[in-house]
Enzyme design. Structure first.
Site, PDB file in Angstrom:
ATOM      1  N   GLY A 234       0.816  -1.214   0.000  1.00 50.81           N
ATOM      2  CA  GLY A 234       0.000   0.000   0.000  1.00 50.81           C
ATOM      3  C   GLY A 234       0.846   1.259   0.000  1.00 50.81           C
ATOM      4  O   GLY A 234       0.555   2.212  -0.736  1.00 50.81           O
ATOM      5  N   CYS A 235       1.893   1.269   0.791  1.00 51.06           N
ATOM      6  CA  CYS A 235       2.741   2.466   0.880  1.00 51.06           C
ATOM      7  C   CYS A 235       3.505   2.693  -0.415  1.00 51.06           C
ATOM      8  O   CYS A 235       3.721   3.838  -0.819  1.00 51.06           O
ATOM      9  CB  CYS A 235       3.683   2.348   2.073  1.00 51.06           C
ATOM     10  SG  CYS A 235       2.794   2.322   3.642  1.00 51.06           S
TER      11      CYS A 235
END
Length: 159
Positions: A43-44
């Site tokens: 996600g990051c």
């Protein structure tokens, strides 16, 4: 969480190069300040790459992008290098700045409880005040969401 209209707290943190970056360095321009939990996670990485790919569009609105996590400088340096990220990532190892921005606290994952960074974003105006707040954002498409907000704000100024 901070609210629209609040003054964005000052901070002083090292970036991926070890240089000190302050919120006040961005006075007179907009600052997209996004908090992310962990470098090199799916996600990051998605979020960071989308912000990076949109850099020129943010520049069109006189907006800089800065990411903050509680990763150490070495971790954000390798993350920035691996994905050719061309904006500042800041290391807030103790979570002090994230706490000031309501973006740090108790989390649960896989049955474990720990303190960590929440995925929140603030749009800080040229006057240092919060213009928009995004809490618990989804990484995919978030850069576009912030760009839409900037487009609306730009339209308000010209109308």
């Amino acid at each position: 969480m901070l609210d629209v209209g609040d003054e964005a707290p000052e901070f002083e943190l090292p970036n991926q190069h070890g240089d000190i970056v302050r919120r006040s360095d961005f006075e007179g321009e907009r600052l997209v300040l996004y908090f992310y939990p962990r470098a090199n996670t799916d996600g990051c990485t998605t979020e960071a790459c989308e912000f990076n790919d949109s850099r020129s569009r943010f520049a069109d609105y006189d907006a800089s992008v800065v990411g903050i996590s509680d990763d150490p400088v070495d971790d954000i340096a390798s993350f920035a290098e691996e994905y050719d990220l061309e904006f500042d990532l800041l290391s807030d190892e103790l979570g002090e700045v994230a706490t000031l921005y309501g973006s740090y606290g108790e989390k649960q994952m896989f049955g474990n409880t720990f303190d960590g960074v929440f995925r929140n974003t603030y749009l800080v105006g040229p006057d240092g005040r919060i213009e928009a707040v995004y809490e618990g954002v989804s990484p995919e498409g978030h850069a576009e969401e912030v760009l839409e907000e900037l487009e609306e704000k730009s339209a308000e100024v010209t109308s």
